[in-house]
Design a protein around this motif. Sequence first.
Motif, PDB file in Angstrom:
ATOM      1  N   VAL A  26       1.005  -0.770   0.115  1.00 40.32           N
ATOM      2  CA  VAL A  26       0.514   0.077   0.029  1.00 40.32           C
ATOM      3  C   VAL A  26       0.627   1.252  -0.509  1.00 40.32           C
ATOM      4  CG1 VAL A  26      -1.941  -0.855   0.876  1.00 40.32           C
ATOM      5  CG2 VAL A  26      -0.213  -0.243   2.715  1.00 40.32           C
ATOM      6  N   THR A  27       0.558   2.026  -0.523  1.00 37.69           N
ATOM      7  CA  THR A  27       0.764   3.796  -0.545  1.00 37.69           C
ATOM      8  C   THR A  27      -0.019   4.332  -1.293  1.00 37.69           C
ATOM      9  OG1 THR A  27       2.389   4.675  -1.740  1.00 37.69           O
ATOM     10  CG2 THR A  27       1.598   3.637  -3.227  1.00 37.69           C
ATOM     11  N   TYR A  35       3.845   7.257  -7.458  1.00 36.74           N
ATOM     12  CA  TYR A  35       2.394   7.445  -7.775  1.00 36.74           C
ATOM     13  C   TYR A  35       1.952   6.861  -9.343  1.00 36.74           C
ATOM     14  CZ  TYR A  35       5.836   9.825 -11.545  1.00 36.74           C
ATOM     15  OH  TYR A  35       6.540   9.813 -12.952  1.00 36.74           O
ATOM     16  N   SER A  36       0.669   6.909  -9.419  1.00 32.65           N
ATOM     17  CA  SER A  36       0.043   5.944 -10.362  1.00 32.65           C
ATOM     18  C   SER A  36      -0.337   6.827 -11.646  1.00 32.65           C
ATOM     19  CB  SER A  36      -1.041   5.224 -10.029  1.00 32.65           C
ATOM     20  OG  SER A  36      -2.281   6.311  -9.525  1.00 32.65           O
ATOM     21  N   ASP A  37       0.508   5.866 -13.095  1.00 33.15           N
ATOM     22  CA  ASP A  37      -0.063   6.173 -14.227  1.00 33.15           C
ATOM     23  C   ASP A  37      -0.981   5.329 -15.076  1.00 33.15           C
ATOM     24  OD1 ASP A  37       0.562   7.274 -16.196  1.00 33.15           O
ATOM     25  OD2 ASP A  37       2.953   7.730 -16.721  1.00 33.15           O
ATOM     26  N   ALA A  41       2.597   2.048 -11.105  1.00 26.96           N
ATOM     27  CA  ALA A  41       3.101   2.141  -9.864  1.00 26.96           C
ATOM     28  C   ALA A  41       5.154   2.903 -10.534  1.00 26.96           C
ATOM     29  CB  ALA A  41       3.292   1.529  -9.233  1.00 26.96           C
ATOM     30  N   GLU A  42       4.712   4.587 -10.517  1.00 31.30           N
ATOM     31  CA  GLU A  42       5.897   5.113 -10.869  1.00 31.30           C
ATOM     32  C   GLU A  42       6.500   5.448 -10.089  1.00 31.30           C
ATOM     33  OE1 GLU A  42       6.519   4.559 -13.863  1.00 31.30           O
ATOM     34  OE2 GLU A  42       5.273   3.698 -14.659  1.00 31.30           O
ATOM     35  N   LEU A  63      -0.952  -1.126  -3.778  1.00 30.30           N
ATOM     36  CA  LEU A  63      -2.496  -0.640  -4.744  1.00 30.30           C
ATOM     37  C   LEU A  63      -2.290   1.225  -4.094  1.00 30.30           C
ATOM     38  CD1 LEU A  63      -5.540  -1.264  -3.792  1.00 30.30           C
ATOM     39  CD2 LEU A  63      -4.916  -1.528  -1.596  1.00 30.30           C
ATOM     40  N   PHE A  64      -2.980   1.720  -4.172  1.00 30.22           N
ATOM     41  CA  PHE A  64      -2.393   3.628  -3.954  1.00 30.22           C
ATOM     42  C   PHE A  64      -3.949   3.485  -3.484  1.00 30.22           C
ATOM     43  CE2 PHE A  64       0.190   3.269  -7.435  1.00 30.22           C
ATOM     44  CZ  PHE A  64       1.441   4.188  -7.034  1.00 30.22           C
ATOM     45  N   LEU A  65      -3.837   4.388  -2.015  1.00 31.35           N
ATOM     46  CA  LEU A  65      -4.734   4.688  -1.261  1.00 31.35           C
ATOM     47  C   LEU A  65      -4.753   6.114  -0.650  1.00 31.35           C
ATOM     48  CD1 LEU A  65      -5.035   1.474   0.710  1.00 31.35           C
ATOM     49  CD2 LEU A  65      -6.790   2.287  -1.005  1.00 31.35           C
TER      50      LEU A  65
END
Length: 245
Positions: A26-27, A35-37, A41-42, A63-65
């Motif tokens: 998780v991040t 960050y997500s692109d 995940a980037e 998983l971006f939260l």
Amino acid sequence: MKLLLWVAALLMCLALPVRGQDIRIVTEEFPPYNYSDNGLAEGLSSEVVQAVLAETGLTAEFLFLPWARAYLTAQNSKNTVIFSIGRIPEREDLFEWLGVIAPYNTSLYKLANRTDLTVNSLSDAKDYSIGVSVEDVIYQYLKSQNFSNLDIVGEDILNIRKLALGRLDVIAFDEAAFQYYLDLEDIDPALFERIYRLEDISGGLYMAINKDSDPDLIQALKRGLEAIKHNGTYEQILNRHRLMN
């Protein structure tokens, strides 16, 4: 006989290392670190974590939260990795700390035209309203230092916008992320002035894991991080992102 074979198979399964699908990572949206692109995940920290997984032969979904949710999830769910996370005394016993994955410096910023505003020490900053983000390391640190003038938002960029409009005296912000958001929003950097570095929470961002996680997984990830630092992979990632200790 069948029972003995079943028991033997079960014991073999229990002896196997944790599989990639058993790991949760998780991040949050925290450029330029993570960050997500388009679903990927980037960022510097994301690349380091990916390199650690590759080194250990593990795979896992990122998983971006919102940060507060990611932070709570990692505390309550076994085999859950969290990054990029600042390490402060208030968090020390909440996680198993796997190691530093990125350099990190945090400072206080003001509008450049605020000649009436001076901060020469941390205590000086208590005289002003300070923009912070919910449950991040800056907020937790300033709260531990008995700051009562914190203006809390859910997204980092909101603090820059509020400062630009004069709705805050000061904001506390990661230096690399600050420049990233100025470029993203096409805001003139000359509008702002960095006035004080928060040395106590500067230095490095970490990769951590739920403290009740599988011990074999914990050790594998620690060894993986050590390995990419030893074989030059970590330095290559830092150089690519032009961020060095």
